[in-house]
Design an enzyme around this catalytic site. Structure first.
Site, PDB file in Angstrom:
ATOM      1  N   HIS A   1       0.835  -1.210   0.000  1.00 14.41           N
ATOM      2  CA  HIS A   1       0.000   0.000   0.000  1.00 14.41           C
ATOM      3  C   HIS A   1       0.868   1.258   0.000  1.00 14.41           C
ATOM      4  CE1 HIS A   1      -3.634   2.276   0.157  1.00 14.41           C
ATOM      5  NE2 HIS A   1      -2.984   3.100   0.949  1.00 14.41           N
TER       6      HIS A   1
ATOM      7  N   HIS B   1       3.043  10.263   2.522  1.00 16.27           N
ATOM      8  CA  HIS B   1       2.629  11.332   1.606  1.00 16.27           C
ATOM      9  C   HIS B   1       3.549  12.554   1.701  1.00 16.27           C
ATOM     10  CE1 HIS B   1      -0.835   9.014   0.668  1.00 16.27           C
ATOM     11  NE2 HIS B   1      -1.291   9.036   1.903  1.00 16.27           N
TER      12      HIS B   1
HETATM   13 ZN   LIG Z   1      -3.213   5.163   0.690  1.00 19.70          ZN
END
Ligand SMILES: [Zn+2]
Length: 316
Positions: free
Chosen positions: A242, A269
């Site tokens: 993921h 991120h």
């Molecule tokens: Zn994600």
């Protein structure tokens, strides 16, 4: 189509719609993936009661948030959250141009992976456009280090991912994944990996009014000593897969497929966004190149095998 190596840009052959829930708002969302012209890139078009027809380009310059998910903003108050999984599906299947119409400020979480977006793209089909595909070629190493996270982009003839995570939790521990990305590998090895979270964090997020749509239908929930989801994991190392999926989606904000090798250690991120920012901050670190035409491949620096693996849009 024989000999097709993805020298031309692509878009969707038809429109396709999905409905789901925003993981942070918990609100219902409708989203339609639409075909777009060459050089449009990926754009979100937010249409709802309050904001009508506001367009936000999927570009690293529009990133306004990187906590829990990646958020893009237009600078005038409109924003779109959780963009990474749909962007990963489009980039993973080599779709260069698309308009994403959405009636909410958040992309639906679906099952927490990119698989529902892959299914939607399969349903719509992929069409080739006239314009040549352009790649963002990394020319020199870029490295970002922050709070124990390390991100690197290095020159490479293709797109390679090298992702490592290291969690103190024994259910995750240390996991690593190294792969050359192409549509087949994305579909098979990455697209089905779901987002994950710790039960103790979820309770705090709910108390703060966040992750209101998070459930066992869209998140792998990690308890003190076990995975809470009854169905278990989709891959033994679903967590690092993921992370790779998120990296593909976040790096799609480069605006063109990357010719380079991305390495991420303990990233997320924020790290993905910082690496792109560092890349674009140095004009000598990258250039745009056109894909070689099929008949020219033998003379190009790419071997035909590599070219086929890395440039081919998914035709399956
Ligand atoms: Zn994600």
């Amino acid at each position: 189509m024989k000999g097709f190596i993805g020298a031309r840009q692509t878009t969707l052959a038809n429109e396709v719609s999905l409905t789901g829930t925003g993981v942070h708002s918990g609100a219902p969302v409708s989203l339609t993936l639409c075909p777009a012209d060459s050089d449009t890139g990926i754009r979100f078009l937010i249409c709802n009661g309050e904001i009508d027809g506001v367009e936000i380009v999927a570009d690293q310059q529009c990133v306004s948030g990187v906590t829990l998910c990646t958020i893009l903003s237009d600078g005038n108050g409109a924003s779109i959250a959780t963009v990474e999984h749909v962007l990963a599906a489009l980039r993973g299947l080599s779709v260069d141009n698309a308009l994403i119409e959405i009636d909410s400020g958040e992309v639906p979480i679906m099952d927490g992976s990119a698989a529902p977006f892959v299914e939607a793209i399969d349903e719509a089909g992929i069409a080739e456009l006239e314009a040549p595909r352009r790649f963002l070629k990394v020319l020199k190493p870029i490295r970002v280090e922050e709070n124990g996270a390390v991100g690197e982009l290095n020159p490479y003839n293709g797109f390679h991912l090298d992702i490592e995570i290291d969690f103190a939790n024994p259910l995750i521990g240390k996991q690593s994944l190294s792969l050359d990305l192409n549509p087949g590998a994305f579909r098979r090895d990455i697209s089905r990996a779901r987002t994950f979270g710790f039960m103790k964090d979820v309770e705090n997020l709910w108390a703060a009014g966040l992750a209101l749509g998070a459930s066992l239908d869209n998140t792998v929930a990690i308890g003190d000593d076990r995975i809470i989801n009854r169905e278990g994991l989709r891959y033994a190392d679903e967590f690092v897969r993921h992370k790779a999926l998120d990296a593909i989606g976040d790096l799609a904000l480069a605006g063109a497929p990357i010719l380079g090798a991305y390495k991420s250690r303990r990233g997320g991120h924020r790290l993905n966004a910082l690496v792109l920012k560092a890349l674009f901050a140095d004009p000598d670190a990258w250039t745009l190149v056109e894909a070689p035409r099929y008949r020219d491949v033998r003379h190009a620096e790419l071997t035909p095998g590599l070219a086929a693996a890395h440039f081919a849009a998914d035709r399956s």
